[in-house]
Design a protein around this motif. Sequence first.
Motif, PDB file in Angstrom:
ATOM      1  N   ALA A 152       0.832  -1.205   0.000  1.00  0.00           N
ATOM      2  CA  ALA A 152       0.000   0.000   0.000  1.00  0.00           C
ATOM      3  C   ALA A 152       0.869   1.258   0.000  1.00  0.00           C
ATOM      4  CB  ALA A 152      -0.923  -0.013   1.218  1.00  0.00           C
ATOM      5  N   TYR A 153       1.917   1.241   0.782  1.00  0.00           N
ATOM      6  CA  TYR A 153       2.844   2.384   0.866  1.00  0.00           C
ATOM      7  C   TYR A 153       3.477   2.671  -0.489  1.00  0.00           C
ATOM      8  CZ  TYR A 153       7.960   3.322   1.588  1.00  0.00           C
ATOM      9  OH  TYR A 153       9.273   3.721   1.501  1.00  0.00           O
ATOM     10  N   SER A 154       3.983   1.638  -1.169  1.00  0.00           N
ATOM     11  CA  SER A 154       4.669   1.871  -2.441  1.00  0.00           C
ATOM     12  C   SER A 154       3.696   2.295  -3.533  1.00  0.00           C
ATOM     13  CB  SER A 154       5.443   0.620  -2.859  1.00  0.00           C
ATOM     14  OG  SER A 154       4.573  -0.452  -3.122  1.00  0.00           O
ATOM     15  N   GLU A 155       2.516   1.702  -3.555  1.00  0.00           N
ATOM     16  CA  GLU A 155       1.556   2.058  -4.611  1.00  0.00           C
ATOM     17  C   GLU A 155       0.975   3.453  -4.390  1.00  0.00           C
ATOM     18  OE1 GLU A 155      -1.224  -1.175  -4.845  1.00  0.00           O
ATOM     19  OE2 GLU A 155       0.126  -2.367  -6.107  1.00  0.00           O
ATOM     20  N   LEU A 156       0.763   3.837  -3.143  1.00  0.00           N
ATOM     21  CA  LEU A 156       0.303   5.202  -2.877  1.00  0.00           C
ATOM     22  C   LEU A 156       1.376   6.209  -3.276  1.00  0.00           C
ATOM     23  CD1 LEU A 156      -1.831   7.135  -1.749  1.00  0.00           C
ATOM     24  CD2 LEU A 156      -0.801   6.812   0.524  1.00  0.00           C
ATOM     25  N   LEU A 157       2.636   5.875  -3.052  1.00  0.00           N
ATOM     26  CA  LEU A 157       3.727   6.767  -3.457  1.00  0.00           C
ATOM     27  C   LEU A 157       3.740   6.944  -4.967  1.00  0.00           C
ATOM     28  CD1 LEU A 157       7.285   6.935  -2.039  1.00  0.00           C
ATOM     29  CD2 LEU A 157       7.011   6.711  -4.500  1.00  0.00           C
ATOM     30  N   ILE A 158       3.570   5.853  -5.713  1.00  0.00           N
ATOM     31  CA  ILE A 158       3.536   5.949  -7.176  1.00  0.00           C
ATOM     32  C   ILE A 158       2.378   6.828  -7.622  1.00  0.00           C
ATOM     33  CG2 ILE A 158       3.196   4.647  -9.315  1.00  0.00           C
ATOM     34  CD1 ILE A 158       4.509   2.240  -7.811  1.00  0.00           C
ATOM     35  N   GLN A 159       1.208   6.564  -7.100  1.00  0.00           N
ATOM     36  CA  GLN A 159       0.027   7.340  -7.488  1.00  0.00           C
ATOM     37  C   GLN A 159       0.213   8.825  -7.180  1.00  0.00           C
ATOM     38  OE1 GLN A 159      -3.553   7.414  -4.966  1.00  0.00           O
ATOM     39  NE2 GLN A 159      -4.656   6.513  -6.708  1.00  0.00           N
ATOM     40  N   THR A 160       0.710   9.131  -5.991  1.00  0.00           N
ATOM     41  CA  THR A 160       0.871  10.524  -5.570  1.00  0.00           C
ATOM     42  C   THR A 160       1.891  11.240  -6.446  1.00  0.00           C
ATOM     43  OG1 THR A 160       0.355   9.868  -3.292  1.00  0.00           O
ATOM     44  CG2 THR A 160       1.404  12.014  -3.613  1.00  0.00           C
ATOM     45  N   CYS A 161       3.027  10.621  -6.672  1.00  0.00           N
ATOM     46  CA  CYS A 161       4.068  11.261  -7.477  1.00  0.00           C
ATOM     47  C   CYS A 161       3.605  11.514  -8.906  1.00  0.00           C
ATOM     48  CB  CYS A 161       5.321  10.397  -7.493  1.00  0.00           C
ATOM     49  SG  CYS A 161       6.252  10.408  -5.945  1.00  0.00           S
ATOM     50  N   THR A 208       6.588  -3.118 -12.804  1.00  0.00           N
ATOM     51  CA  THR A 208       5.205  -3.436 -13.140  1.00  0.00           C
ATOM     52  C   THR A 208       4.232  -2.550 -12.376  1.00  0.00           C
ATOM     53  OG1 THR A 208       5.834  -5.731 -13.587  1.00  0.00           O
ATOM     54  CG2 THR A 208       3.502  -5.289 -13.257  1.00  0.00           C
ATOM     55  N   ALA A 209       4.570  -2.223 -11.142  1.00  0.00           N
ATOM     56  CA  ALA A 209       3.706  -1.362 -10.334  1.00  0.00           C
ATOM     57  C   ALA A 209       3.690   0.076 -10.840  1.00  0.00           C
ATOM     58  CB  ALA A 209       4.149  -1.396  -8.875  1.00  0.00           C
ATOM     59  N   GLY A 210       4.757   0.492 -11.559  1.00  0.00           N
ATOM     60  CA  GLY A 210       4.797   1.849 -12.075  1.00  0.00           C
ATOM     61  C   GLY A 210       5.948   2.704 -11.598  1.00  0.00           C
ATOM     62  N   HIS A 211       6.888   2.117 -10.859  1.00  0.00           N
ATOM     63  CA  HIS A 211       8.053   2.888 -10.420  1.00  0.00           C
ATOM     64  C   HIS A 211       8.867   3.358 -11.624  1.00  0.00           C
ATOM     65  CE1 HIS A 211       7.946   2.706  -6.059  1.00  0.00           C
ATOM     66  NE2 HIS A 211       7.598   1.432  -6.115  1.00  0.00           N
ATOM     67  N   THR A 226      10.093   3.849 -22.202  1.00  0.00           N
ATOM     68  CA  THR A 226      10.175   5.303 -22.091  1.00  0.00           C
ATOM     69  C   THR A 226      11.137   5.682 -20.962  1.00  0.00           C
ATOM     70  OG1 THR A 226       8.200   5.165 -20.703  1.00  0.00           O
ATOM     71  CG2 THR A 226       7.879   5.721 -23.015  1.00  0.00           C
ATOM     72  N   PRO A 227      11.609   6.939 -20.905  1.00  0.00           N
ATOM     73  CA  PRO A 227      12.555   7.324 -19.858  1.00  0.00           C
ATOM     74  C   PRO A 227      12.006   7.150 -18.444  1.00  0.00           C
ATOM     75  CG  PRO A 227      12.559   8.941 -21.611  1.00  0.00           C
ATOM     76  CD  PRO A 227      11.424   8.012 -21.900  1.00  0.00           C
ATOM     77  N   ASN A 228      10.694   7.233 -18.293  1.00  0.00           N
ATOM     78  CA  ASN A 228      10.063   7.073 -16.986  1.00  0.00           C
ATOM     79  C   ASN A 228       8.621   6.637 -17.210  1.00  0.00           C
ATOM     80  OD1 ASN A 228       8.391   9.643 -17.225  1.00  0.00           O
ATOM     81  ND2 ASN A 228      10.469  10.473 -17.367  1.00  0.00           N
ATOM     82  N   GLN A 229       7.882   6.482 -16.128  1.00  0.00           N
ATOM     83  CA  GLN A 229       6.487   6.029 -16.229  1.00  0.00           C
ATOM     84  C   GLN A 229       5.518   7.008 -15.574  1.00  0.00           C
ATOM     85  OE1 GLN A 229       5.886   1.508 -16.261  1.00  0.00           O
ATOM     86  NE2 GLN A 229       7.374   1.754 -14.588  1.00  0.00           N
ATOM     87  N   ARG A 230       5.835   8.287 -15.661  1.00  0.00           N
ATOM     88  CA  ARG A 230       4.943   9.257 -15.022  1.00  0.00           C
ATOM     89  C   ARG A 230       3.555   9.275 -15.638  1.00  0.00           C
ATOM     90  NH1 ARG A 230       7.735  14.732 -15.268  1.00  0.00           N
ATOM     91  NH2 ARG A 230       8.862  13.797 -17.025  1.00  0.00           N
ATOM     92  N   HIS A 231       3.414   8.672 -16.809  1.00  0.00           N
ATOM     93  CA  HIS A 231       2.092   8.579 -17.443  1.00  0.00           C
ATOM     94  C   HIS A 231       1.239   7.470 -16.809  1.00  0.00           C
ATOM     95  CE1 HIS A 231       4.849   5.796 -19.444  1.00  0.00           C
ATOM     96  NE2 HIS A 231       3.784   5.035 -19.676  1.00  0.00           N
ATOM     97  N   VAL A 232       1.857   6.608 -16.008  1.00  0.00           N
ATOM     98  CA  VAL A 232       1.117   5.534 -15.319  1.00  0.00           C
ATOM     99  C   VAL A 232       0.548   6.118 -14.031  1.00  0.00           C
ATOM    100  CG1 VAL A 232       1.267   3.241 -14.278  1.00  0.00           C
ATOM    101  CG2 VAL A 232       2.611   3.782 -16.326  1.00  0.00           C
ATOM    102  N   GLU A 266      -4.629   5.106 -11.103  1.00  0.00           N
ATOM    103  CA  GLU A 266      -5.913   5.561 -10.572  1.00  0.00           C
ATOM    104  C   GLU A 266      -6.713   4.429  -9.942  1.00  0.00           C
ATOM    105  OE1 GLU A 266      -7.496   7.433 -14.050  1.00  0.00           O
ATOM    106  OE2 GLU A 266      -6.609   9.394 -13.550  1.00  0.00           O
ATOM    107  N   ASP A 267      -6.227   3.188 -10.118  1.00  0.00           N
ATOM    108  CA  ASP A 267      -6.877   2.045  -9.486  1.00  0.00           C
ATOM    109  C   ASP A 267      -6.543   1.921  -8.005  1.00  0.00           C
ATOM    110  OD1 ASP A 267      -4.191   1.476 -10.582  1.00  0.00           O
ATOM    111  OD2 ASP A 267      -4.458  -0.472  -9.613  1.00  0.00           O
ATOM    112  N   VAL A 268      -5.536   2.657  -7.534  1.00  0.00           N
ATOM    113  CA  VAL A 268      -5.073   2.524  -6.155  1.00  0.00           C
ATOM    114  C   VAL A 268      -5.968   3.325  -5.219  1.00  0.00           C
ATOM    115  CG1 VAL A 268      -3.177   3.080  -4.567  1.00  0.00           C
ATOM    116  CG2 VAL A 268      -2.690   2.084  -6.823  1.00  0.00           C
TER     117      VAL A 268
END
Length: 535
Positions: free
Chosen positions: A314-323, A363-366, A390-396, A399-401
């Motif tokens: 939950a911590y890692s996925e919330l961090l991805i979503q927030t960033c 896979t999670a979006g990091h 791509t250079p990063n995954q900021r487009h991921v 929103e499912d989190v």
Amino acid sequence: MSAVMAQPQQADLDVTAQTPGQADVLTPAALAFLTGLHTRFEPARQARLRARRERQAFFDAGGLPDFREDTRAIRAGDWKVAPLPKALLDRRVEITGPVDPKMVINALNSGAKVYMADFEDSTSPTWPNLIAGQRALHAAVRGTLEFTVSDTGKHYALRPFEEQAVLMVRPRGWHLDEKHVRVDGVPMSASLFDLGLFAFHNARELAALDRGPYFYLPKLQSMEEAQLWNDVLDHIERELRLPPGQIKVTVLIETLPAVFEMDEILHALRTRIAGLNCGRWDYVFSYLKTFRAHRDKVLPERAQVTMTQPFLKAYSELLIQTCHKRGAHAMGGMAAQIPISGDEAANDAALAKVRADKLREVTAGHDGTWVAHPALIPLAQQIFDERMPTPNQRHVLREDVWVTREDLIKPSLGTITRAGFEGNVEVCVRYLAAWLDGNGCVPIHWLMEDAATAEIARTQLWQWLHSDGLFLDDGTPVDFALLERAFLNLPTRLGDRSRIPGGSRINEAIGVLDRLTQADVLEDFLTLPAYARLD
């Protein structure tokens, strides 16, 4: 070494230690600059540390962390951080390590996208280590750093600038003092010393190279601490005549309180923040420390507390979503494994763990990940290249989190084995002995241990021993008799002490750990009492 002259200060600064080469970095102008930082920001730092103590007292009384009501508008707002510089768009593999010259050269030459030069958890802050680190980074920025091993004659030199990793620097955290530098008799903030001295000598050179300066900021607990860093960096830019926002930072989310303020931390640093990082080992340590008085939040042994556990997922996925919502990078955590020589099966098993962990992250979006050893870079690079073209995954946007407070604080299930208990004792003693001997990054059982992992071991021991009614999985009570037996068994586990880092200080380390685990109140950081024993 030269930089922009700071204005003279009225305060009296004293350097109470001597080591070769320090006059090169502690010039009169640099000392005046550091004095100005202390005078301006020490009161605010102390206020933030008081707020930490008050918050922990709330937790000790049974309180629980939560998302802040007074900052709801920030979390709900439609805003983004400033655009990222070109040098930080692709950070798929980062290597971290201490700041000795050999490590600096090897890390910059490693093929990683970024090297985080670490004055914090992987550096024992002896005065010679700190000064040597500042000198090494000064030379590295200018491309002149070289190193020759005295007994073998092997020579190390930097590759061309275009082939080097991007340099980022991590200073020590807000809670630490630099006891060798005192202003009007008061120890200077270790954070301001590390970051300020590096920036004073190197910021303008790095800006001219379009390489920052860039920093990692550790162990923040609140948006107010992030705002304090932003004020410091604004001040440094003005003093060194840098454009506003020239200094970029990444914040490690490695404390439990901070995970509830990620939007707020990004907002406080929005003109200069590049991303957040899952500092997983310190995060587990912070969970233990935050809930030290909560009998229902005791975690199983460290080996069972993996990133697939629900509260860490939950911590890692919330961090991805927030960033990604805010246009910032979401960096993954550390692979602590190191190559296992002489045992192909064990090495393959270790690499399989790294592969699974990095596959989970991408896979999670990091947007990138950390490794502790250069040999892991090709594996991590391959996994991210395959899954992240791509250079990063900021487009991921993930929103499912949907993460609640309960998701972030619910402990994982598991057990405490005898091997896990005795392993915590061994890791903490061996790391502390090496740290006291000047080595902050220690290979133990084919894992690269630093202060964060030692803190997990130390804090778990304290919590287990101070929680009534805990038993090992074989039914043995977890009590101080068990700790005493572990200490007695340790010489057999260690074997020849002369072959391990800090072997001559094992008995001293046992004494420190014994006192810390016997204490009625958990010490906030292992390195606070241990620091008094350095130098």
